[in-house]
Enzyme design. Structure first.
Site, PDB file in Angstrom:
ATOM      1  N   GLY A   8       0.795  -1.233   0.000  1.00 34.58           N
ATOM      2  CA  GLY A   8       0.000   0.000   0.000  1.00 34.58           C
ATOM      3  C   GLY A   8       0.823   1.276   0.000  1.00 34.58           C
ATOM      4  N   SER A  83       7.502  -4.540  -9.618  1.00 33.86           N
ATOM      5  CA  SER A  83       6.568  -4.194 -10.699  1.00 33.86           C
ATOM      6  C   SER A  83       7.198  -3.672 -11.991  1.00 33.86           C
ATOM      7  CB  SER A  83       5.576  -3.143 -10.173  1.00 33.86           C
ATOM      8  OG  SER A  83       6.239  -1.907  -9.981  1.00 33.86           O
ATOM      9  N   THR A  98       9.070 -12.278  -4.414  1.00 30.87           N
ATOM     10  CA  THR A  98       7.885 -11.546  -3.927  1.00 30.87           C
ATOM     11  C   THR A  98       6.608 -11.938  -4.677  1.00 30.87           C
ATOM     12  OG1 THR A  98       9.090  -9.631  -3.072  1.00 30.87           O
ATOM     13  CG2 THR A  98       6.835  -9.227  -3.793  1.00 30.87           C
ATOM     14  N   THR A 123      -2.047  -8.282 -13.705  1.00 28.61           N
ATOM     15  CA  THR A 123      -1.762  -7.383 -14.825  1.00 28.61           C
ATOM     16  C   THR A 123      -2.172  -7.985 -16.161  1.00 28.61           C
ATOM     17  OG1 THR A 123       0.099  -6.425 -16.060  1.00 28.61           O
ATOM     18  CG2 THR A 123       0.607  -8.336 -14.741  1.00 28.61           C
ATOM     19  N   ASP A 124      -2.460  -7.102 -17.125  1.00 31.30           N
ATOM     20  CA  ASP A 124      -2.760  -7.599 -18.483  1.00 31.30           C
ATOM     21  C   ASP A 124      -1.520  -8.217 -19.133  1.00 31.30           C
ATOM     22  OD1 ASP A 124      -1.276  -5.290 -19.015  1.00 31.30           O
ATOM     23  OD2 ASP A 124      -2.750  -4.381 -20.366  1.00 31.30           O
ATOM     24  N   GLU A 125      -0.334  -7.960 -18.565  1.00 31.17           N
ATOM     25  CA  GLU A 125       0.896  -8.493 -19.174  1.00 31.17           C
ATOM     26  C   GLU A 125       0.964 -10.015 -19.116  1.00 31.17           C
ATOM     27  OE1 GLU A 125       4.620  -6.616 -18.574  1.00 31.17           O
ATOM     28  OE2 GLU A 125       3.757  -4.615 -18.556  1.00 31.17           O
ATOM     29  N   TYR A 147       9.126 -10.422 -15.206  1.00 29.65           N
ATOM     30  CA  TYR A 147       8.068  -9.790 -14.398  1.00 29.65           C
ATOM     31  C   TYR A 147       6.717 -10.443 -14.668  1.00 29.65           C
ATOM     32  CZ  TYR A 147       4.219  -6.569 -13.470  1.00 29.65           C
ATOM     33  OH  TYR A 147       3.011  -6.044 -13.087  1.00 29.65           O
ATOM     34  N   ALA A 149       5.995 -13.204 -16.078  1.00 26.94           N
ATOM     35  CA  ALA A 149       5.981 -14.637 -15.737  1.00 26.94           C
ATOM     36  C   ALA A 149       5.796 -14.822 -14.233  1.00 26.94           C
ATOM     37  CB  ALA A 149       7.275 -15.301 -16.202  1.00 26.94           C
ATOM     38  N   LYS A 151       4.248 -12.712 -12.241  1.00 24.18           N
ATOM     39  CA  LYS A 151       2.852 -12.363 -11.929  1.00 24.18           C
ATOM     40  C   LYS A 151       1.919 -13.516 -12.327  1.00 24.18           C
ATOM     41  CE  LYS A 151       1.333  -9.006 -10.557  1.00 24.18           C
ATOM     42  NZ  LYS A 151       1.084  -8.587  -9.142  1.00 24.18           N
ATOM     43  N   ARG A 270      13.772  -2.641 -25.624  1.00 19.68           N
ATOM     44  CA  ARG A 270      13.700  -3.561 -24.472  1.00 19.68           C
ATOM     45  C   ARG A 270      13.712  -4.999 -25.011  1.00 19.68           C
ATOM     46  NH1 ARG A 270       8.346  -2.834 -20.896  1.00 19.68           N
ATOM     47  NH2 ARG A 270       9.597  -1.358 -19.705  1.00 19.68           N
TER      48      ARG A 270
END
Ligand code: NAD
Ligand code: DAU
Length: 332
Positions: A8, A83, A98, A123-125, A147, A149, A151, A270
């Site tokens: 938060g 993130s 994490t 996430t949409d990712e 990242y 993967a 999530k 990237r």
């Protein structure tokens, strides 16, 4: 209701806590946050003395701390995560720790304490890139970066705890958020704060990659709706319906600030850069949701917020950040 919010002190989590306290007078919120480089108590300065709010510094991977803060909690909303995609390419271990293991620790405690709702912020990712059309919640996961993967690994754990243990879980998968209190490592605040200092804007590749942008307050309102009215075991996409290429966003920022396009610098792309994200949000819309901010107005307000709140972001653009920046964009 007693709510445990993890992560938060980050960008979306802090906006969410502010929204919850303003909307629900009788709610209590515990904020469990490790305060990594991305966690910042300045994000919550205006509510830190609210007696309905309590901050606990701790790691979601620490089962003991998690067990303590979960006692008596009705619902958990898990924002805590590493993130930033670029940082996951440079060093994925913290992301797995994490985003996957930390989620597991939270799920175990939620099961033990029989929480009534466990909302995972995803996430949409996780769907990966899509050239045409939009992903629904039924589509398979094809994450591209460490990242996304990690999530996706968190999402899978959440779904398994619903199927196997009947834990009342929910998942939201939102598109790219922007707005106040976003760390200056991310595209929009990085380009605003660079442009304000007449520094180059490092645009990856040819700048044609597309993201769907959502104002953070709209996302937080959708999360609040899913928390209260979503059907357990379900996943909800949350998108702004604002697909824009990175070069378009960059030009809009420069125009709002009255800065020249000569500040744009094309840099090395990237690795594994997803070309386009797009999600179908009809499931969420069937709960009665629609975004209440126009993209153009929200971007203007966001630019103004950074212009007027340099006390907030200048501290974050410290020596450590500048070293990360040099290393990351070096040789581009
Ligand atoms: P952020 O990086 O701004 O904040 C993350 C917060 O989590 C920080 O306060 C950090 O200190 C905390 N944290 C990190 N590791 C922790 C740990 N082990 N234990 C406790 N706290 C820890 O991130 P954000 O942009 O606010 O994103 C929040 C969530 O929303 C993440 O789960 C992210 O994957 C997801 N999400 C973000 C976006 C976006 O555009 N920013 C879009 C979709 C989904
Ligand atoms: O889609 C949701 C995701 O959006 C979230 O899950 C992530 O937590 C969040 O960081 C964000 O990921 P992106 O990689 O899309 O966001 P970022 O701001 O890093 O980059 C947005 C686009 O801008 C992307 O196509 C890469 C590009 N970019 C980014 C940076 C930092 C540049 O061209 N130059 C840059 O310097």
């Amino acid at each position: 209701m007693k709510l445990l919010v993890t992560g938060g002190a980050g960008f979306i989590g802090s906006n969410f806590i502010r929204l919850v306290l303003s909307r629900h007078d009788d709610y209590q919120v515990i904020n469990l946050d490790k305060l990594t480089y991305a966690g910042n108590l300045d994000n919550l300065k205006d509510i830190e003395d609210d007696e309905r709010y309590r901050f606990v510094r701790g790691d979601i991977c620490d089962a003991e701390v998690v067990d303590e803060v979960m006692a008596g909690v009705d619902a958990v909303v898990n924002f805590a995560a590493e993130s930033h995609v670029d940082r996951s390419i440079g060093g994925p271990a913290d992301f797995i720790q994490t985003d996957v293991f930390g989620t597991h620790v939270l799920l175990e405690a939620a099961k033990r304490h029989r929480v009534e709702r466990f909302l995972q912020i995803s996430t949409d990712e996780v769907y990966g890139s899509i050239e045409e059309g939009s992903f629904t919640e039924e589509d398979r996961l094809e994450p591209s970066s460490p990242y996304s993967a990690s999530k996706a690994g968190g999402d899978m754990q959440v779904m398994a705890y619903h199927t196997t243990f009947g834990l009342p879980t929910l998942i939201t998968r939102s598109s790219n958020n922007f707005g106040p209190y976003q760390h200056p490592e991310k595209l929009i605040p990085l380009f605003i704060t660079n442009a304000l200092a007449d520094r180059e804007l490092p645009l990856y590749g040819d700048g044609t990659n597309v993201r769907d942008w959502i104002y953070v307050v709209d996302n937080c309102e959708a999360i609040d709706l899913v928390l209260h009215q979503g059907e357990v075991g379900q996943i909800y996409n949350i998108g702004g319906g604002n697909e824009r290429s990175n070069i378009t966003i960059t030009r809009m920022i420069l125009e709002l600030l009255g800065k020249p396009e000569s500040l744009i610098k094309r840099v090395r792309d990237r690795p594994g850069h997803d070309f386009r994200y797009s999600i179908d949000c009809s499931k969420l819309e069937s709960l009665g949701w629609e975004p209440s901010h126009s993209f153009e107005d929200a971007l203007r307000e966001t630019v103004d917020w950074y212009v007027n709140n340099d006390w907030w972001w200048r501290k974050l653009r410290d020596q450590e950040f500048e070293e990360y920046y040099r290393r990351h964009y070096q040789g581009s």
